[in-house]
Design an enzyme around this catalytic site. Sequence first.
Site, PDB file in Angstrom:
ATOM      1  N   HIS A 101      36.662  43.899  41.068  1.00  0.00           N
ATOM      2  CA  HIS A 101      36.687  44.970  42.060  1.00  0.00           C
ATOM      3  C   HIS A 101      37.667  44.553  43.155  1.00  0.00           C
ATOM      4  O   HIS A 101      37.868  43.359  43.401  1.00  0.00           O
ATOM      5  CB  HIS A 101      35.328  45.166  42.729  1.00  0.00           C
ATOM      6  CG  HIS A 101      34.201  45.500  41.811  1.00  0.00           C
ATOM      7  ND1 HIS A 101      33.489  44.537  41.140  1.00  0.00           N
ATOM      8  CD2 HIS A 101      33.630  46.685  41.490  1.00  0.00           C
ATOM      9  CE1 HIS A 101      32.532  45.114  40.429  1.00  0.00           C
ATOM     10  NE2 HIS A 101      32.595  46.422  40.621  1.00  0.00           N
ATOM     11  N   ASP A 104      36.291  42.205  45.765  1.00  0.00           N
ATOM     12  CA  ASP A 104      35.938  40.870  45.275  1.00  0.00           C
ATOM     13  C   ASP A 104      37.033  39.867  45.592  1.00  0.00           C
ATOM     14  O   ASP A 104      36.755  38.714  45.921  1.00  0.00           O
ATOM     15  CB  ASP A 104      35.759  40.860  43.746  1.00  0.00           C
ATOM     16  CG  ASP A 104      34.725  41.824  43.241  1.00  0.00           C
ATOM     17  OD1 ASP A 104      33.777  42.108  43.985  1.00  0.00           O
ATOM     18  OD2 ASP A 104      34.872  42.289  42.097  1.00  0.00           O
TER      19      ASP A 104
END
EC number: 5.3.1.5
Length: 439
Positions: A101, A104
């Site tokens: 993501h 992240d």
Amino acid sequence: MAYFNDIAPIKYEGTKTKNMFAFRHYNPEEVVAGKTMEEQLHFALAFWHTITMDGSDPFGGATMERPWDLEGGSELDRAHRRVDAFFEIAEKLGVKYYCFHDIDIAPTGNSLKEFYANLDEITDHLLEKQKATGIKLLWNTANMFSNPRYMNGVSTSNRAEVFAYGAAQVKKGLELSKKLGGENYVFWGGREGYESLLNTDRGLEMDHMAKFFHLAIDYAKSINHLPIFLIEPKPKEPMTHQYDFDAATALAFLQKYDLDKYFKLNLETNHAWLVGHTFEHELNTARTFNALGSIDANQGNYLLGWDTDEFPTLVIDITLAMHQILLNGGLGKGGINFDAKVRRTSFKAEDLILAHIAGMDTYARALKGAAAIIEDKFLSDIVDERYTSYKNTEVGQSIENGTATFESLAAFALEHGDDIELDSNHLEYIKSVLNDYLV
């Protein structure tokens, strides 16, 4: 800096080994069903659970020992260290793909502009690592569920401004996908759904979600990078009722809005369980509609009703899943992403490697078992035999070839309806023999 110097690259040593840091079943060079295990099993590491998860839960704080998070410096410094640690783990395991993501990999900063800049810097680092290791990006996605602005969803939000902000995140995500050579792009609509129908225009929200996806397709075409788009179904959690409830619901949505030629499904074991389906069921549904794109490898807990994201170790479940995948001809450009997290009691950094070994061995066992089922025609012969009345009887042939009418079928029933002989499914026997294929 290296974080796992005391662990050698993980090798296959067979079932007799006492070495914790060795594969007992996954042998990347072993040929199964005409391809090597490495070719059959496109394993991928998930950046979020592998690197950023700290073990905290609603009842307690962080437990994980993550040395890359303890060295000080700025958030960007930490993000760079996380990239180094992540690729070190992937190399130790011999895993060739990864997923992430956007939030992240890079700090969000104090503005969207700052977030973009941070993403640019960290993806430069990711690209360097890809070139140095040969590891590829399986897919990336935008986290559009954690920030409070997304409490009512993104494309399904009641606020057009939120729709726009989400579009900005996906726009950047597609640019990063092109930069890193991503083969797929995932949409997981954790908050795309409704909390209550009392204040929801469901039709309008689904129209908006479809518009969002079409805009993503248009932009991908405009930058000359059209990955396979993947929807990841889940029925609930965090939203009360998500619009991509399960594979069948997601496929109906894609077909209604003329999105099915651009989208396939990314299916997860634990999400299937939350619906009340087996993983095998969801894979079979997608395969039936030529929409099986990729999978998230994990499992739930039969005694719990939420998304526990455990590493897969249930051999019979995964064998039946791999059976569907092999019948599909594999996953194409998709892969097997370990969307799984170590238990908060498995807090050592080395547990990340041990857990992935467990998951990879489980899928290797499942691959061998599923391949044997297909080679022996164990299940296919049973299925073929079960439907022989459509091949071996006059009435069955008329149904199959389209010459039957209600009049002809009624005439048959009036003459022969009292003489129908049913067949036993012998299901207990089938399940018993199935156990013989578990490796």
